[in-house]
Design a protein around this motif. Structure first.
Motif, PDB file in Angstrom:
ATOM      1  N   SER A  81       0.840  -1.205   0.000  1.00  0.00           N
ATOM      2  CA  SER A  81       0.000   0.000   0.000  1.00  0.00           C
ATOM      3  C   SER A  81       0.872   1.251   0.000  1.00  0.00           C
ATOM      4  CB  SER A  81      -0.871   0.025   1.249  1.00  0.00           C
ATOM      5  OG  SER A  81      -0.049   0.264   2.378  1.00  0.00           O
ATOM      6  N   PRO A  82       0.285   2.401  -0.379  1.00  0.00           N
ATOM      7  CA  PRO A  82       1.035   3.662  -0.287  1.00  0.00           C
ATOM      8  C   PRO A  82       1.582   3.906   1.117  1.00  0.00           C
ATOM      9  CG  PRO A  82      -0.925   3.994  -1.611  1.00  0.00           C
ATOM     10  CD  PRO A  82      -1.020   2.598  -1.048  1.00  0.00           C
ATOM     11  N   ALA A  83       0.818   3.547   2.134  1.00  0.00           N
ATOM     12  CA  ALA A  83       1.303   3.764   3.504  1.00  0.00           C
ATOM     13  C   ALA A  83       2.543   2.914   3.773  1.00  0.00           C
ATOM     14  CB  ALA A  83       0.204   3.426   4.502  1.00  0.00           C
ATOM     15  N   ASP A  84       2.550   1.667   3.244  1.00  0.00           N
ATOM     16  CA  ASP A  84       3.742   0.821   3.413  1.00  0.00           C
ATOM     17  C   ASP A  84       4.937   1.431   2.687  1.00  0.00           C
ATOM     18  OD1 ASP A  84       2.182  -0.923   4.786  1.00  0.00           O
ATOM     19  OD2 ASP A  84       1.932  -2.360   3.127  1.00  0.00           O
ATOM     20  N   ALA A  85       4.675   2.002   1.500  1.00  0.00           N
ATOM     21  CA  ALA A  85       5.761   2.625   0.738  1.00  0.00           C
ATOM     22  C   ALA A  85       6.340   3.803   1.524  1.00  0.00           C
ATOM     23  CB  ALA A  85       5.245   3.102  -0.625  1.00  0.00           C
ATOM     24  N   ALA A  86       5.459   4.628   2.103  1.00  0.00           N
ATOM     25  CA  ALA A  86       5.925   5.783   2.871  1.00  0.00           C
ATOM     26  C   ALA A  86       6.727   5.317   4.086  1.00  0.00           C
ATOM     27  CB  ALA A  86       4.743   6.644   3.302  1.00  0.00           C
ATOM     28  N   ALA A  87       6.292   4.227   4.712  1.00  0.00           N
ATOM     29  CA  ALA A  87       7.014   3.715   5.877  1.00  0.00           C
ATOM     30  C   ALA A  87       8.393   3.213   5.458  1.00  0.00           C
ATOM     31  CB  ALA A  87       6.208   2.596   6.540  1.00  0.00           C
ATOM     32  N   ALA A  88       8.457   2.554   4.284  1.00  0.00           N
ATOM     33  CA  ALA A  88       9.749   2.063   3.800  1.00  0.00           C
ATOM     34  C   ALA A  88      10.692   3.231   3.509  1.00  0.00           C
ATOM     35  CB  ALA A  88       9.547   1.212   2.539  1.00  0.00           C
ATOM     36  N   VAL A  89      10.138   4.312   2.927  1.00  0.00           N
ATOM     37  CA  VAL A  89      10.956   5.492   2.645  1.00  0.00           C
ATOM     38  C   VAL A  89      11.476   6.096   3.951  1.00  0.00           C
ATOM     39  CG1 VAL A  89      10.874   7.871   1.772  1.00  0.00           C
ATOM     40  CG2 VAL A  89       9.851   6.016   0.432  1.00  0.00           C
ATOM     41  N   ALA A  90      10.595   6.165   4.942  1.00  0.00           N
ATOM     42  CA  ALA A  90      11.004   6.731   6.238  1.00  0.00           C
ATOM     43  C   ALA A  90      12.160   5.924   6.824  1.00  0.00           C
ATOM     44  CB  ALA A  90       9.816   6.755   7.197  1.00  0.00           C
ATOM     45  N   THR A  91      12.095   4.612   6.712  1.00  0.00           N
ATOM     46  CA  THR A  91      13.163   3.765   7.246  1.00  0.00           C
ATOM     47  C   THR A  91      14.465   4.005   6.490  1.00  0.00           C
ATOM     48  OG1 THR A  91      11.482   2.129   7.743  1.00  0.00           O
ATOM     49  CG2 THR A  91      13.776   1.374   7.799  1.00  0.00           C
ATOM     50  N   LEU A  92      14.362   4.050   5.151  1.00  0.00           N
ATOM     51  CA  LEU A  92      15.571   4.261   4.352  1.00  0.00           C
ATOM     52  C   LEU A  92      16.210   5.614   4.649  1.00  0.00           C
ATOM     53  CD1 LEU A  92      14.428   2.978   0.848  1.00  0.00           C
ATOM     54  CD2 LEU A  92      16.208   1.980   2.307  1.00  0.00           C
ATOM     55  N   LEU A  93      15.386   6.605   4.935  1.00  0.00           N
ATOM     56  CA  LEU A  93      15.920   7.959   5.115  1.00  0.00           C
ATOM     57  C   LEU A  93      16.443   8.205   6.521  1.00  0.00           C
ATOM     58  CD1 LEU A  93      13.421  10.213   3.113  1.00  0.00           C
ATOM     59  CD2 LEU A  93      15.730   9.504   2.460  1.00  0.00           C
TER      60      LEU A  93
END
Ligand code: FES
Lengths: 200, 321
Positions: A81-93
């Protein structure tokens, strides 16, 4: 005017490879095509420094993911989901350095969430690269109950939390990554116009 | 700012020789009151009545922004320059009265930054002194990398290093040292803003490398005052004032306009702020654009001239002043 001429409506561009020490690329559904098109202009070694996150949309053709996988990104991740994508980005950043570029392409809902995650991590929204692809569906926050209604395609729309009939304004909050919805028939409930498909 | 507006009368309070090439001047208000507040990165224009000529040069303020009783500037003696720095070194003494402009800040720190990375070369350290005092007082994260020829020449290096410890890194270029730009630029947390001030080559290198490394332009700040370049003398017609001025070879167009008693706006006098932009009414010849304010297209169009640093060669130039 409630709808037109509101400055906060986000402006999207067209993705193009940027110089950078590393790249985080997020695509949703049709956004895969924007990434493939960007890949044509990418210098050698671009994807070796890239982390690619894909959010398939319901009914997506399986070859979309395959096409992205074939780009040879250092890391490829498919999320639900978009929310999962945003969470993955937050982790990477979390430990990322200056020189990390963020690209996001897909619906406004996805773009809003990823931009919000990147801003929280310290990237100015003006330096996040966005391209709108796919449905015009909006994420709408009801100003009355603060509830978020996802995937809004009609004007007006019923708030999925409190049930009020909302006019979707162009007023966009980057902080919550959503458009504002204001009750349209507060004086005389039931007098709102019939919903029309506006954001397809 | 126009002539007569926003000027401050000050008295030279102290002159310190920091190195054989650098003097530090401290000013207080002539009426004994407080000076206007400024923030790190601000500069003032110092007026220098040098015989027939009234020079006006910009200098970064380097005193503590929290202390309204004094301003301080540092002046590096430039033998090849047009004479402003020689005037400051040779003629300005304690007790002398001077006129300076109100502080103007074209090089402020960005308050949204999560960290401030300051890169200085030589006398380019000056705007960073008040920046650092301000950032340290606000508890903001910062890191200074400072290239100097030798430690003795490194004006203020010792003092900064003593006060701010491991946040200050000094490199002696005469010993072959120098900051490792790639290493520094590739190891900064997200949300860092970069500020660079120093010789032209250093500014160009830092900006170029940061952009190659993917630093967004809005996170990169620099300050470079260009000194007006000498050239062939020429004439310019001022359409609105209805007069023609002669620009001598060591004079800037702005100075010639002022010498003729015509008001002209300016802030930096160094080709950076855009304040002195003047429309060209007609031009038969070539404008020598020396500023870094106009875009390349604007320069090519020949419709505007930055009178503080640019010159003209040719038959006839008429400007809207
Ligand atoms: S006075 Fe600033 S550009 Fe000329």
């Amino acid at each position: 005017m409630l709808v037109e001429g509101i400055k906060s409506r986000p402006v999207y561009g067209v993705l193009a490879p940027q110089p950078g020490l590393s790249h985080i690329i997020v695509a949703e559904g049709e956004g895969a095509e924007a990434v493939l098109r960007m890949a044509e202009a990418a210098p050698a070694g671009f994807f070796a420094k890239s982390h690619l996150i894909f959010v398939p949309r319901g009914g997506d053709r399986p070859d979309r993911a395959d096409g992205l996988r074939a780009l040879g990104a250092a890391d490829f991740q498919s999320v639900g989901s978009p929310a999962d994508a945003a969470a993955a980005v937050a982790t990477l950043l979390r430990d990322a350095k200056m020189g990390t570029q963020v690209y996001v392409t897909g619906t406004e809902g996805l773009i809003g969430l990823v931009v919000q995650a990147a801003e929280t991590a310290g990237i100015d929204h003006a330096s996040i690269h966005t391209e709108h692809r796919g449905s015009m569906a909006r994420r709408v926050q009801c100003v009355h109950c603060k509830g978020i209604t996802e995937n809004v395609t009609t004007q007006p729309v019923k708030c999925s939390h409190c049930g009020l009939t909302l006019l979707v304004r162009d007023h966009y909050s980057r902080r919550i990554g959503a458009f504002q919805g204001v009750c349209i028939d507060a004086e005389e409930p039931g007098t709102a116009p019939r919903p029309e498909e506006l954001f397809k | 700012m126009n002539r007569g507006e926003g000027k401050l009368s000050v008295v030279v309070d102290r002159v310190d020789t920091i190195t054989p090439m650098i003097k530090r001047f401290s000013f207080r208000a002539r009426d004994g009151g407080e000076l206007p507040r400024f923030s790190g990165g601000a500069h003032v224009i110092v007026e220098m009545p040098d015989g027939e000529i009234l020079r006006r040069n910009p200098y970064s303020l380097m005193s503590d922004p929290a202390d309204p009783s004094r301003y301080a500037i540092s002046v590096r003696r430039d033998e090849a320059g047009r004479g402003g720095s020689r005037f400051m070194h040779e003629k300005v003494r304690e007790g002398m009265e001077l006129t300076i402009s109100m502080p103007v800040n074209m090089f402020p720190s960005d308050r949204r930054a999560r960290k401030h990375l300051l890169l200085a070369g030589g006398i380019g350290i000056t705007p960073f002194v008040p920046h650092i005092l301000e950032l340290a007082a606000a508890g903001a994260a910062f890191e200074l990398h400072y290239n100097v020829r030798t430690r003795e020449q490194g004006a203020y290096a010792e003092d900064l290093a003593r006060r701010f410890g491991d946040r200050v890194h000094v490199y002696e270029t005469d010993l072959g040292e120098g900051f490792d730009l790639d290493a520094i630029l590739s190891d900064q947390p997200l949300g860092t803003h970069l500020y660079v001030c120093g010789p032209k080559g250093m500014i160009t290198d830092v900006i170029g490398r940061a952009s190659e490394f993917g630093w967004p332009g809005q996170n990169v700040h620099y300050e470079e005052f260009l000194a007006p370049q000498p050239g062939k003398p020429y004439q310019v017609e001022l359409a609105r004032s209805g007069i023609t001025v002669e620009v001598a070879s060591h004079q800037s167009l702005l100075e010639a306009i002022e010498a003729a008693g015509v008001d002209a706006p300016y802030l930096c006098r160094g080709g950076a702020c855009g304040q002195c932009e003047t429309a060209v009414v007609s031009c038969d010849g070539q404008i020598l654009h020396n500023d870094h304010y106009l875009t390349d297209e604007e320069k090519a169009s020949g419709e505007k001239i930055m009178v503080c640093v640019s010159r003209f060669e040719g038959r006839r130039l008429v400007i809207d002043r």
